[in-house]
Design an enzyme around this catalytic site. Sequence first.
Site, mmCIF file in Angstrom:
data_model
loop_
_atom_site.group_PDB
_atom_site.id
_atom_site.type_symbol
_atom_site.label_atom_id
_atom_site.label_comp_id
_atom_site.label_asym_id
_atom_site.label_seq_id
_atom_site.Cartn_x
_atom_site.Cartn_y
_atom_site.Cartn_z
ATOM 1 N NE ARG A 70 46.930 87.577 158.381
ATOM 2 C CZ ARG A 70 46.617 88.303 159.444
ATOM 3 N NH1 ARG A 70 45.349 88.598 159.697
ATOM 4 N NH2 ARG A 70 47.559 88.752 160.250
ATOM 5 C CG HIS A 176 48.911 94.490 165.893
ATOM 6 N ND1 HIS A 176 48.585 93.561 166.849
ATOM 7 C CD2 HIS A 176 49.389 93.796 164.834
ATOM 8 C CE1 HIS A 176 48.857 92.345 166.385
ATOM 9 N NE2 HIS A 176 49.347 92.459 165.167
ATOM 10 C CG ASP A 248 55.125 90.254 165.926
ATOM 11 O OD1 ASP A 248 54.680 90.105 164.769
ATOM 12 O OD2 ASP A 248 54.452 90.037 166.940
#
Length: 340
Positions: A70, A176, A248
């Site tokens: 990130r 995702h 998650d």
Amino acid sequence: MGPVMLDVEGYELDAEEREILAHPLVGGLILFTRNYHDPAQLRELVRQIRDASRNHLVVAVDQEGGRVQRFREGFTRLPAAQSFAALLGMEEGGKLAAEAGWLMASEMIAMDIDISFAPVLDVGHISAAIGERSYHEDPQKALTMARHFIDGMHAAGMKTTGKHFPGHGAVTADSHKETPFDPRPASVIRDHDMAVFKSLIAEQRLDAIMPAHVIYPELDPRPASGSAYWLKTVLRGELGFDGVIFSDDLSMEGAAIMGSYAERGQASLDAGCDMILVCNNRKGAVSVLDNLSPIKAERVTKLYHKGSFSRQELRDSARWKTVSAQLEQLHARWQEAKSA
């Protein structure tokens, strides 16, 4: 300590976020790329977060390396997990993996960030969601590399999070975007993929675990992240894991099968998670805080980082300078090898 980990929008807190962080159910905060402009700003944002929160929050990030890092500008560019063994071999790669664990953890601790969700313990490179994030396609070699990285993290003062239990490496779908199924026989999932987790739990090297948003129909009809079979029967009971279990991100499409945000949150806690992640959806996070029954997440208090040093002190050290250069070089070699 509350059981909800959520996120904030930008480089600094707004009034609504300060109010949310003061909610008794909030116990953690995860940072994303959008929260990062430069190291001084990031350090100030973490200070604001700690200031605004009622509980002593666990501040987290995904800074594992490779395509999942990130914070990049101003930090060491960390190579993908696969690159260590693939380009350096097991012995040299293992030594540098330990240094990578130390450096990654040290760079985050200097920002007063408690944990980076690492390492990835999934086996193999065919999964869209995992790929180069896996150390190896051989479980024994993946275990060896992960062990080195973990020891480096622990030496720096950071707790570890193994992911994605019992193994996400063999499914091609990306959780995702959808809920993947892993139709392989139970014996293969247990003896091949889960073996890495089993060994590291027995060695007491894992402080936390993040389960997969994957359904293993041969064993249980629910995604592992919301399955009492996987989290209570197998992880707690059979493997004797006593650390923190994270869900998650409940905003992922893979979690939608569990209902509304509040229902997903409750289902994950009921299944055995200690802390639930609700990211990238403010309404969803507020809905969880409004509807979740009051609960404390006592295990999570074990995840605070140890050590206190500044970014400058770290960067002035000979070890950081050497390791940072080695990792940047491996990252560049790996990018070159992939594009060849």
